[in-house]
Scaffold this active site. Structure first.
Site, mmCIF file in Angstrom:
data_model
loop_
_atom_site.group_PDB
_atom_site.id
_atom_site.type_symbol
_atom_site.label_atom_id
_atom_site.label_comp_id
_atom_site.label_asym_id
_atom_site.label_seq_id
_atom_site.Cartn_x
_atom_site.Cartn_y
_atom_site.Cartn_z
ATOM 1 N N LYS A 75 0.882 -1.175 0.000
ATOM 2 C CA LYS A 75 0.000 0.000 0.000
ATOM 3 C C LYS A 75 0.915 1.219 0.000
ATOM 4 O O LYS A 75 1.953 1.222 0.685
ATOM 5 C CB LYS A 75 -0.854 -0.034 1.267
ATOM 6 N N SER A 150 -9.516 2.439 3.289
ATOM 7 C CA SER A 150 -8.612 3.165 2.438
ATOM 8 C C SER A 150 -7.685 2.250 1.623
ATOM 9 O O SER A 150 -7.028 2.732 0.702
ATOM 10 C CB SER A 150 -7.776 4.141 3.260
ATOM 11 N N SER A 174 -9.936 -0.036 7.374
ATOM 12 C CA SER A 174 -9.358 0.106 6.039
ATOM 13 C C SER A 174 -8.743 -1.119 5.397
ATOM 14 O O SER A 174 -8.386 -1.065 4.225
ATOM 15 C CB SER A 174 -8.319 1.224 6.051
#
Lengths: 480, 480, 94
Positions: A75, A150, A174
Site C-alpha cells: 500500500k 482506504s 481500512s
C-alpha cells in the site's frame, strides 16, 4: 499461475516449474492488462525483476522461505526507499522516500518481489478509495462500484490477481472493509503487533499494518514476516510472534463465538443477515457454539473514533508544510502564504475536513468535551470487548452494512460514509485483532464476515477463518 | 495610582537547559555543537513522513538527577504532550514537550543576596525537544533553516514567582547555572545557547496580594543582560501604569544595544497550542530503583563541598567560595593537595592567585588549563619545601604554562634552585657589605630601612635564588 | 454550531488554505460531524480513566549512542528549496 496460493507457488519455484522472474513478469503483465482498475499508483517493474533474479538465486541455493520470489505489492503508505511514496496525495506526489519502512525491510529480507505501490484513499482517510489524488480504484467485480478504502488498491489487486498478496493498513476498517467489498481476506493485527515505523501516520493510536490475500492461510504467511517487535517504534509490543500457520487446521469443536446483539438488530440489511446466518450455520457444523453477547457502548464508537482520529491526524499532518519535502506552492508571498497555499492546494477535501475537525476538537475550551471524552468512551468500549472476550473466544460480526456501493454514491455526504464504518471502527479503538473473510454474495457482489479476537490472538483468528475456508469456497470465487 | 505608590517587583524565571547527552532526545543523531548546517539532521529530526520518536535514556537520567538535587518530587509516571504550532524551525509542526504531567515536580533552590539566604521555589522541570535555528541574514528575502539543533533534549526549569528584584533573579540564575554544571547535566555555555533564560516580570503596589499582569522577556543569554532587562522592564511597567496605562501580557525581546525591551512580533499569534498526549510515545516510568541509584550517585553539591573545604581544608570563606565555584576547579584543588602533599593554604593561594589570573587573561577555563593538576602540584611542592622561593616560583609557572615539562625539569634546566648554602650566601653578603659601607653605617646608626636595601642587593646578586630566610639571618648577624 | 468566521479561524490555526467560496460548505460538513460527535455526551463517563493507548505499557528507553550519520545531500535531493545546506523559506521577521 495467478490462481495459485503462496504455498503452491513456493513449491513450484522450488521444483523449478517456473522461475520467480517468469512469475513476476506474468504478474506485471496482468497489472498492465488491468490498469483500468487503477489499483496501482506506481509500478516498479525493473526493481521487481531485479528482486526476482535475486530470489531465483536464493531458491537455487536452497535458502528460500515461503515468500521468497513471490510477487506482492505495498500500500502506498509504506515508505519504500528511492521509490515514490505518495500516500494517495498530491502533497507527496514528488516524494521519493529516503528510507524503508520496517515492514518493507522485513519483507525484503525474506525475498519478496515488490511489484509496486498500491492506490489508497488520501492519507488513509476514506472508506471507498474515492479520495485518492490518483483517482478511484474500481472494484474488479463491478467497475462501477468502489473497491472500498482506504486500502482499496490493495484489495482490488488481490481480487484481480495482480499480486499474490499485499500489505494494507487499518485505522477504522481500512483493511477489512475493502477486503469484504472485493471478496478477499484481510487481517488487522493487534495494535503494536506490526511496526509503524515508516508507515505514514494518520491516527497514531489506531493505525495498524496488516496483510491481505485470497485466503486466510496466505494472510497468515505474509503476516508472519510482517509482525514483530521494532525498537524504532515506541508503541511496538515486545512479545514473541507465534507460528501463525502451524495450528491453522485445528478443529473448531468447542469454540465459543459471541454474537453482539447491538450488531444484529433489525437495522441490519436482510440479505446481509441471511448471508451471515448461513455462515453461522456453517460454523456450527464445524463444532462452534454461538452465544449472544452485549457491548452496550458500541454505538458511541463512531463519534469517539472520529474525534480521536481527526485530532491525531490534524497534528500528524502538520509536518506537510512545503519546507523540507513534498508539495510547495509557487511563489509564496510570505511564510503564512507558503503554509496556507501549499497545504490548501495539495490536500483534498476529506483530509481538510478531518484536519479542521481535529484542530477544533483539540482547541482551547473544547479539549475536555471532545478529545478527553472520546478517550473515556474508548476505555468503556474496550472494557465491553474485554468483558465479552472473557466469556467467548472470538466475536462474530458483519463487516459492512451492504456490499460495495457505486462510485459517487456516498461522496456527497461524508457522514453517511462514516456511519458505514459501524462494524469495524470499535475494534481499532480497543486495539484488538480482527479478520475479514468472504462469506457470500448479495446481488452478485461479495460480502464478508468479521471475526474479532483477543489481544495477540491472531493465530486463533487465522485458524477460525482457515477452517471455514476449508469447507466453503466463497474465497475461491473470482471476478470475471 | 498616585506617584507615591511603592511598587513591588515580581519575577519568575523559565530556564531552558540543553542536556549534555550525546544524542538527541528522540533519535540517535548527534548533538555536537557547531556542525555544518543540517549535517546532524536525521530523518526523525527532519520530521519525515512515517518516522517515530524513541526516548533517550540519558535525558531521563539527567532530568531525575536535577530533580533530586533540588529535592523535588520525581513523577513515577510522566507524559509527553504535543505543543502544536507552525514555524519553520519546528519540523513536525509540533514540539514534543510535557504539559500536565512533568517528570520533575516542586523543588527549591536557596540563593544568597547581600548576605541573606532566600529560598526560591521551583514549580516544575520538564523534558522537551529543542527547535532548529533560523538564519535571517545572507539570503535575499529568505530565511535559512538549520535543523541540527532540532531534537536536542531540553530541561525546562520553571521557578515560582518568588523573586522580588533583578538581583535575586541573577542570583537564582547563577545558582542554577552552577548547579547544572556541577551535576554534569548541562555545560552552561550561554553563547552556544545551552542555557537560556526567559523572565516573567510584573509589578504590583506593595501590599497587594494579586499579581500584576506580566510580560515575558525572552531569550536572555547573559547574567549582565538579565539584570538590565529586568530593571528596564520594571521601569517601563511602572511608568506605564503611573501614566494611566495598562500592562499587556505579551512577549518582549531585550535589545542589549539600545538597553530596552520591545514587543516581539509573535511567532505564535494565536497561542492555542492544542496540547494533547503524544500518541507515539508511552508514559515515562521512573522506578524507585532508578531513583535510589541516581540519589546514591549524586555528586557532592556546591554547598556541601564548600562546607567541607572550610572544615577539612581549613580554608577561609573567600577561598572556599572561589574554589568551589566550579566542580572542575574544586577537583583541581583537591588533586593538587593530594599530589603535592602540601598544606591546603599554599595550594589554595597559588590556584586562586597566579593560576586563576593567568587563566582569566587567556580566557580559559580550568578544564582547559595548560598546566594540569599534576604539574601544578609539582610547582607548589617545590615552593613549600624551599627548593625555590615564591618569586622564582612565578618564573617556573611561566615555563609550566608555555611548555610541557615538569617543575623539577624546569628548575634543573634553568638552574633556578634556591641557594641555601650558608657559605655562599655569607660570601656574597660580605661582598655587598664591603661595597656599601656608607649604607651599613646608616643602618647601624638607626636607619632600619637600610635593611631592605641590603636584602635587595643580595637578592639581585644572587639572581633571586637566595633563600630569603637564610639571607635575613646572616645579614642581621653581620650588621649587628 | 460553527460559524463561517470560526471555520476560517480554525483553518488559520491549521494553516489550511480554503477558498472563500468553499468555506460555508466546510462549515456545513463540520457542523454535521459535530452533531455526530455530540452523541457522546449521552454517555456518563464520570470517573472513567482516559485511554490513550490500547496497551498499558510504559515508554521504552534508548541508549544514548550516536546511530545516525550525515546524509544531508541525500535528504536534500527531495527538498523544495535549499542553499548552502540550509532549507529556505520566505523571510521571517521576528
Amino acid at each position: 499461475m495467478h490462481n495459485k496460493t503462496i504455498t503452491e507457488l513456493a513449491q513450484g519455484l522450488r521444483a523449478k516449474e517456473f522461475s520467480s522472474v517468469e512469475l513476476t513478469q506474468h504478474f506485471l503483465n496482468r497489472v498492465n492488462k488491468h490498469a483500468d482498475l487503477n489499483a496501482f499508483i506506481t509500478v516498479t517493474a525493473d526493481l521487481a525483476l531485479q528482486a526476482a533474479q535475486l530470489a531465483d538465486v536464493r531458491i537455487a541455493k536452497g535458502e528460500a522461505g515461503l515468500l521468497t520470489g513471490i510477487p506482492m505489492a505495498h500500500k502506498d503508505i509504506f515508505c519504500t526507499q528511492d521509490v515514490k511514496t505518495t500516500c494517495g496525495s498530491k502533497m507527496l506526489d514528488n516524494f521519493i522516500a529516503p528510507y524503508n519502512a520496517t515492514v518493507v525491510d522485513k519483507l525484503n529480507a525474506v525475498g519478496v518481489v515488490n511489484l509496486g505501490k498500491l492506490n489508497m484513499d488520501e492519507f488513509a482517510m476514506g472508506s471507498s478509495n474515492e479520495t485518492s489524488f490518483y483517482g478511484t480504484v474500481k472494484n474488479p467485480w463491478n467497475k462501477n462500484a468502489v473497491a472500498g478504502g482506504s486500502s482499496g488498491g490493495s484489495a482490488a489487486a488481490v481480487a484481480a490477481k495482480l499480486a499474490v498478496c499485499v500489505t494494507g493498513t487499518d485505522t477504522g476498517g481500512s483493511i477489512r472493509q475493502p477486503a469484504a467489498f472485493c471478496g478477499v481476506s484481510g487481517i488487522k493485527p493487534t495494535y503494536g503487533r506490526v511496526s509503524r515505523f515508516g508507515m505514514i501516520a494518520y491516527a497514531s493510536s489506531l493505525d495498524q499494518g496488516g496483510s491481505m490475500a485470497r485466503s486466510a492461510e496466505d494472510c497468515a504467511i505474509l503476516l508472519q514476516s510482517m509482525a514483530g517487535f521494532d525498537a524504532k517504534d515506541s508503541t511496538s509490543v515486545d512479545t514473541p510472534v507465534p507460528d501463525y500457520c502451524v495450528d491453522l487446521n485445528k478443529p473448531l469443536t468447542g469454540l465459543k463465538i459471541g454474537l453482539p446483539k447491538e450488531f444484529f438488530t433489525s437495522d441490519l440489511n436482510a440479505d446481509m443477515a441471511a448471508t451471515l446466518q448461513t455462515a453461522i450455520e456453517e460454523y456450527k457444523k464445524l463444532g462452534a457454539e454461538f452465544k449472544e453477547v452485549s457491548m452496550p457502548n458500541l454505538k458511541y464508537a463512531i463519534p469517539a473514533y472520529y474525534v480521536i482520529a481527526s485530532a491525531e491526524c490534524s497534528s500528524n499532518l502538520s509536518r506537510y508544510d512545503g519546507v523540507r519535502f513534498g508539495y510547495r506552492c509557487e511563489n509564496p508571498a510570505d511564510l503564512n502564504d507558503l503554509y496556507t497555499r501549499s497545504r490548501g492546494e495539495a490536500f483534498g477535501k476529506e483530509v481538510k475536513r478531518r484536519i479542521l475537525m481535529g484542530t477544533y476538537a483539540l482547541s482551547s475550551g473544547y479539549y475536555d468535551a471532545y478529545y478527553l471524552k472520546a478517550q473515556q468512551v474508548r476505555r468503556l468500549i474496550s472494557e465491553d470487548f474485554k468483558n465479552v472476550l472473557s466469556e467467548v473466544d472470538v466475536i462474530f460480526s458483519p463487516v459492512t452494512p451492504t456490499p460495495a456501493f457505486n462510485i459517487g454514491e456516498k461522496t456527497a455526504n461524508p457522514i453517511e460514509m462514516y456511519l458505514a464504518d459501524i462494524y469495524t471502527i470499535a475494534i481499532n479503538l480497543a486495539g484488538l485483532p480482527a479478520i475479514s473473510i468472504p462469506a457470500g454474495f448479495i446481488n452478485e457482489m461479495p460480502v464478508g464476515l468479521q471475526l474479532i479476537g483477543n489481544y495477540f490472538d491472531e493465530a486463533r483468528l487465522l485458524n477460525v477463518a482457515h477452517v471455514y475456508q476449508n469447507t466453503t469456497d466463497w474465497h475461491k470465487q473470482s471476478p470475471t | 495610582m498616585t506617584i507615591n505608590t511603592e511598587w513591588e517587583t515580581v519575577i519568575g524565571l523559565e530556564i531552558h537547559t540543553q542536556l549534555s547527552t550525546k544524542t538527541k532526545i528522540f533519535s540517535g543523531a548527534s548533538t555536537t555543537y557547531g556542525a555544518e548546517p543540517n549535517t546532524q539532521a536525521c530523518i526523525i529530526s527532519l520530521g519525515m513522513p512515517g518516522v517515530l520518536p524513541v526516548l533517550n535514556e540519558d535525558a531521563v537520567r539527567k532530568a531525575v538527577i536535577f530533580g533530586m538535587a533540588i529535592e523535588a518530587e520525581i513523577a513515577a509516571h510522566s507524559v509527553f504532550a504535543r505543543k502544536n504550532y507552525f514555524y519553520p524551525d519546528l519540523p513536525k509542526g509540533y514540539q514534543i514537550s510535557q504539559f500536565e504531567l512533568p517528570i520533575v515536580g516542586k523543588g527549591f533552590l536557596d540563593i544568597e543576596v547581600d548576605g541573606e539566604i532566600k529560598r526560591i521555589g521551583v514549580t516544575r522541570a520538564h523534558l522537551e525537544e529543542d527547535a532548529g535555528k533560523s538564519l535571517h541574514e545572507n539570503f535575499h528575502g529568505a530565511t535559512g533553516i538549520d535543523l541540527n539543533r532540532a531534537g536536542t533534549p531540553l530541561l525546562e526549569i520553571v521557578s515560582e514567582p518568588d523573586m522580588r528584584s533583578a538581583k535575586e533573579a541573577v542570583a537564582y540564575m547563577r545558582k542554577l547555572h552552577e548547579l547544572v554544571r556541577y551535576l554534569g547535566i548541562c555545560d552552561g555555555n550561554m553563547q552556544e545557547g545551552s542555557f537560556r533564560c526567559d523572565a516573567n516580570v510584573s509589578v504590583r503596589p506593595k501590599g497587594q496580594e494579586e499579581f500584576g499582569t506580566r510580560a515575558e522577556i525572552k531569550n536572555i543569554n547573559s547574567f549582565k543582560f538579565v539584570e538590565k532587562a529586568i530593571n528596564h522592564e520594571v521601569e517601563r511597567q511602572i511608568e506605564l501604569i503611573e501614566n494611566g496605562g495598562r500592562v499587556v501580557q505579551e512577549t518582549r525581546l531585550y535589545d542589549s544595544v539600545k538597553d530596552e525591551t520591545r514587543s516581539m512580533r509573535s511567532k505564535e499569534e494565536a497561542n492555542d497550542y492544542r496540547y494533547f498526549p503524544d500518541p507515539d510515545l508511552l508514559p515515562v516510568f521512573v522506578s524507585e530503583e532508578l531513583k535510589a541509584e541516581i540519589k546514591a550517585a549524586l555528586p557532592e553539591l556546591p554547598e556541601a563541598k564548600k562546607l567541607r573545604f572550610k572544615t577539612d581544608y581549613k580554608l577561609n570563606d573567600e577561598s572556599a567560595t572561589i574554589l568551589t565555584s566550579s566542580r572542575d576547579l574544586a577537583d583541581y584543588f583537591e588533586s593538587v593537595v593530594k599530589i603535592s602533599g602540601c598544606e591546603s593554604a599554599i595550594c589554595a593561594n597559588w590556584i586562586t592567585g597566579e593560576l586563576s589570573a593567568a587563566l582569566n587573561r587567556a580566557d580559559l577555563e580550568i578544564a582547559t588549563s595548560p598546566i594540569n593538576a599534576e604539574r601544578f602540584a609539582g610547582l607548589v611542592a617545590r615552593i613549600a619545601d624551599d627548593t625555590i622561593s615564591g618569586k622564582i616560583g612565578k618564573q617556573v609557572f611561566e615555563f609550566l604554562w608555555d611548555g610541557s615539562e615538569s617543575a623539577d625539569e624546569i628548575i634543573e634546566k634553568q638552574g633556578l634552585k634556591q641557594i641555601t648554602d650558608t657559605g655562599a650566601i655569607e660570601a656574597i653578603i660580605d661582598t655587598i657589605l664591603a661595597a656599601n659601607e656608607k649604607q651599613a653605617e646608616q643602618y647601624r646608626g638607626g636607619n632600619e630601612k637600610m635593611f631592605g636595601f641590603f636584602v635587595g642587593q643580595v637578592m639581585k646578586a644572587m639572581q633571586g635564588k637566595g633563600n630569603p630566610a637564610e639571607i635575613n639571618k646572616i645579614l642581621k648577624a653581620k650588621l649587628a | 454550531m460553527l460559524s463561517v468566521i470560526e471555520v476560517k479561524e480554525i483553518a488559520h490555526l491549521a494553516r489550511l488554505g480554503i477558498e472563500d467560496e468553499n468555506v460555508s460548505a466546510y462549515a456545513d460538513d463540520l457542523n454535521g460531524i459535530l452533531m455526530l460527535m455530540a452523541q457522546m455526551s449521552e454517555l456518563n463517563t464520570d470517573g472513567v480513566k482516559a485511554m490513550a493507548h490500547p496497551m498499558d505499557q510504559v515508554q521504552r528507553l534508548r541508549l544514548d549512542n550516536v546511530t545516525e550519520n550525515n546524509q544531508r545531500d541525500y535528504f536534500q535531493t527531495i527538498a523544495p528549496q535549499t542553499e548552502d545546506g540550509l532549507y529556505l523559506v520566505p523571510k521571517v521577521i521576528e
